[in-house]
Design an enzyme around this catalytic site. Structure first.
Site, PDB file in Angstrom:
ATOM      1  N   TYR A   1      17.990  61.149  53.434  1.00  0.00           N
ATOM      2  CA  TYR A   1      17.829  61.064  51.981  1.00  0.00           C
ATOM      3  C   TYR A   1      18.881  61.855  51.211  1.00  0.00           C
ATOM      4  O   TYR A   1      18.783  61.961  49.990  1.00  0.00           O
ATOM      5  CB  TYR A   1      16.414  61.517  51.585  1.00  0.00           C
ATOM      6  CG  TYR A   1      15.395  60.409  51.752  1.00  0.00           C
ATOM      7  CD1 TYR A   1      14.944  60.047  53.018  1.00  0.00           C
ATOM      8  CD2 TYR A   1      14.889  59.719  50.662  1.00  0.00           C
ATOM      9  CE1 TYR A   1      14.008  59.036  53.182  1.00  0.00           C
ATOM     10  CE2 TYR A   1      13.956  58.713  50.817  1.00  0.00           C
ATOM     11  CZ  TYR A   1      13.522  58.372  52.076  1.00  0.00           C
ATOM     12  OH  TYR A   1      12.600  57.363  52.224  1.00  0.00           O
TER      13      TYR A   1
ATOM     14  N   LYS B   1      12.677  62.720  66.780  1.00  0.00           N
ATOM     15  CA  LYS B   1      13.282  61.760  67.699  1.00  0.00           C
ATOM     16  C   LYS B   1      14.464  62.477  68.370  1.00  0.00           C
ATOM     17  O   LYS B   1      15.608  61.997  68.370  1.00  0.00           O
ATOM     18  CB  LYS B   1      13.713  60.505  66.916  1.00  0.00           C
ATOM     19  CG  LYS B   1      14.222  59.352  67.766  1.00  0.00           C
ATOM     20  CD  LYS B   1      13.153  58.577  68.499  1.00  0.00           C
ATOM     21  CE  LYS B   1      13.782  57.505  69.379  1.00  0.00           C
ATOM     22  NZ  LYS B   1      12.804  56.835  70.262  1.00  0.00           N
TER      23      LYS B   1
ATOM     24  N   ASP C   1       8.232  57.333  67.716  1.00  0.00           N
ATOM     25  CA  ASP C   1       7.756  56.002  68.124  1.00  0.00           C
ATOM     26  C   ASP C   1       6.348  56.099  68.724  1.00  0.00           C
ATOM     27  O   ASP C   1       5.454  55.312  68.396  1.00  0.00           O
ATOM     28  CB  ASP C   1       8.747  55.301  69.076  1.00  0.00           C
ATOM     29  CG  ASP C   1       9.323  56.214  70.157  1.00  0.00           C
ATOM     30  OD1 ASP C   1       9.026  57.424  70.139  1.00  0.00           O
ATOM     31  OD2 ASP C   1      10.071  55.707  71.020  1.00  0.00           O
TER      32      ASP C   1
ATOM     33  N   ASP D   1       8.113  59.188  55.251  1.00  0.00           N
ATOM     34  CA  ASP D   1       7.977  58.043  54.336  1.00  0.00           C
ATOM     35  C   ASP D   1       7.260  56.899  55.047  1.00  0.00           C
ATOM     36  O   ASP D   1       6.274  56.342  54.545  1.00  0.00           O
ATOM     37  CB  ASP D   1       9.380  57.599  53.884  1.00  0.00           C
ATOM     38  CG  ASP D   1       9.328  56.386  52.979  1.00  0.00           C
ATOM     39  OD1 ASP D   1       8.469  56.352  52.089  1.00  0.00           O
ATOM     40  OD2 ASP D   1      10.146  55.462  53.180  1.00  0.00           O
TER      41      ASP D   1
ATOM     42  N   ASP E   1       2.876  55.495  54.835  1.00  0.00           N
ATOM     43  CA  ASP E   1       2.369  54.143  54.528  1.00  0.00           C
ATOM     44  C   ASP E   1       1.470  53.664  55.668  1.00  0.00           C
ATOM     45  O   ASP E   1       0.425  53.040  55.436  1.00  0.00           O
ATOM     46  CB  ASP E   1       3.521  53.146  54.344  1.00  0.00           C
ATOM     47  CG  ASP E   1       4.057  53.104  52.911  1.00  0.00           C
ATOM     48  OD1 ASP E   1       4.090  54.167  52.265  1.00  0.00           O
ATOM     49  OD2 ASP E   1       4.440  52.021  52.440  1.00  0.00           O
TER      50      ASP E   1
HETATM   51  C1  IPM Z   1       8.001  57.000  48.509  1.00  0.00           C
HETATM   52  C2  IPM Z   1       9.016  55.914  48.209  1.00  0.00           C
HETATM   53  C3  IPM Z   1      10.393  56.504  47.919  1.00  0.00           C
HETATM   54  C4  IPM Z   1      10.868  57.228  49.172  1.00  0.00           C
HETATM   55  C5  IPM Z   1      11.416  55.453  47.442  1.00  0.00           C
HETATM   56  C6  IPM Z   1      10.928  54.674  46.263  1.00  0.00           C
HETATM   57  C7  IPM Z   1      12.740  56.050  47.118  1.00  0.00           C
HETATM   58  O1  IPM Z   1       9.058  54.986  49.237  1.00  0.00           O
HETATM   59  O2  IPM Z   1       7.804  57.879  47.663  1.00  0.00           O
HETATM   60  O3  IPM Z   1       7.373  56.951  49.567  1.00  0.00           O
HETATM   61  O4  IPM Z   1      11.484  56.594  50.037  1.00  0.00           O
HETATM   62  O5  IPM Z   1      10.607  58.426  49.279  1.00  0.00           O
HETATM   63 MN    MN Z   2       7.464  55.242  50.690  1.00  0.00          MN
END
Ligand code: IPM
Ligand code: MN
Ligand code: NAD
Length: 352
Positions: A136, A181, A214, A238, A242
């Protein structure tokens, strides 16, 4: 926990900078602001513009007055922004600029089994995502034939996030899983791993385990209840957050809080959700629970933060849900209706 001591305004209350951003940010943030107003009536709110829509309209993604509002705030409530996958000259994803410029080095992303039908019980984990470096740093170069990205890991940033993870684990089930990793990225992930395991030695009361990312993706899908605190570099955090959100009812339910030197910034894990934006059906729970984290952890207002979370849980527990969640059809509500039910619960009014 946060090195950011809440600044108290001259009125003796906390001032929250509210950035709705893009897409469903305009729907879920107002619900969270109403709930904050109800649970903590002394809060002051300062709306500010930022995001892709702002960039398209004004040519700037974070206007100067937004920076001024942030500077004068004790905390930030952020909705979501759009970050197109193709290069848009002059535009950078706003949330990354905020995290980096405000030196918000930690992103706390909890997943807890909610009171919803058909969902696995017993999940209670916290992803502690490093927020300032890794891939990042956004330094890339290339042409049509090849491209290179820089991945930066430093001892300082790794130690600071590891310490926070172990401190947080001490207040929870006392276990940290260090995700990396290092079998492939020996220098970058190798350093992150080495520093995390060094820090672990200062916390003999906390169990430290390590896991390749992984395998982590597999275990998170197979046995999420085995995790307590999950410490990870930026990009893995990140992706894994999710994935973890599925156990909490999906992205519409996943909150987060960014902590560091600047004002704490609460934001749902989800994005601007263009596929459902403008329909009034976005789930506001991620934004509501982020607001609760802002109160409880970011501003040290534990009682009000807990009460807000309890209200969200009560409304979900009574079966009310937006269409992204399972449940009885008769109890499907809109974004705004869900928010109103939470406020009615908080006010002690009849709501069910
Ligand atoms: C998150 C999002 C951001 C990230 C994007 C929108 C830049 O996916 O906050 O999880 O990758 O951190
Ligand atoms: Mn995200
Ligand atoms: P997304 O999180 O916006 O949506 C993924 C899926 O989850 C969609 O089907 C969406 O409808 C659903 N969803 C998300 N939030 C929901 C909610 N509150 N209620 C119900 N359903 C919800 O991810 P995406 O579609 O990959 O990205 C859309 C845009 O958002 C992109 O421009 C991306 O860069 C950006 N993004 C921003 C952030 C952020 O601001 N922190 C986070 C992730 C993605």
């Amino acid at each position: 926990m946060s090195r950011h001591a809440p600044r108290v305004t001259r009125h003796g209350s906390n001032r929250i900078c509210v950035i709705e951003g893009d897409g469903i940010g305009h729907e879920v943030v107002p619900a969270a602001v109403e709930a904050l107003r109800t649970v903590a009536p002394d809060l002051e709110f300062v709306p500010a513009e930022a995001g892709f829509e702002c960039f398209e309209k004004r040519g700037v993604a974070i206007p100067e007055e937004t920076w001024a509002a942030i500077d004068a705030s004790d905390g930030i409530l952020f909705g979501a922004i759009s970050a197109p996958s193709e290069d848009v000259p002059g535009y950078e994803p706003v949330i990354l600029t905020l995290r980096q410029r405000l030196r918000l080095y930690a992103n706390l992303r909890p997943t807890v089994s909610p009171p919803l039908p058909g969902l696995r019980r017993g999940v209670d984990l916290l992803i502690v995502r490093e927020n300032t470096e890794g891939l990042y740093v956004r330094t890339e170069w290339g042409d049509e034939g090849s491209a290179v990205a820089l991945r930066v890991i430093t001892r300082e940033a790794s130690a600071r996030i590891a310490r926070l993870a172990f401190e947080l684990a001490r207040k929870r089930r006392k276990k940290v899983t260090v995700v990396h990793k290092a079998n492939v990225m020996r220098k970058t992930c190798g350093l992150f791993r080495a520093v995390a395991l060094e820090v672990a030695r200062d916390y003999p009361d906390v169990e430290a385990e390590e896991m390749l990312v992984d395998a982590m993706a597999m275990w998170l899908a197979k046995a999420p209840e085995r995790f307590d605190v999950v410490l990870t570099p930026n990009l893995f955090g990140d992706i894994l957050s999710d994935e973890a959100s599925v156990w909490g009812g999906g992205l519409g339910m996943a909150p987060s809080l960014n902590l560091g030197d600047g004002p704490p910034l609460a934001e749902p894990v989800h994005g601007s959700a263009p596929d459902i934006a403008g329909k009034g059906i976005a789930n506001p729970v991620a934004a509501l629970l982020s607001a609760a984290m802002l109160l409880e952890v970011g501003l040290g207002r534990e009682r009000e933060g807990k009460r807000l979370r309890e209200a969200v849980w009560a409304v979900l527990g009574a079966g009310y849900h937006t269409p992204d969640l399972p449940g009885e059809e008769g109890k499907t509500v809109t974004t705004a209706e869900f928010g109103k039910l939470v406020c009615a619960y908080l006010r002690g009014e009849p709501w069910g």
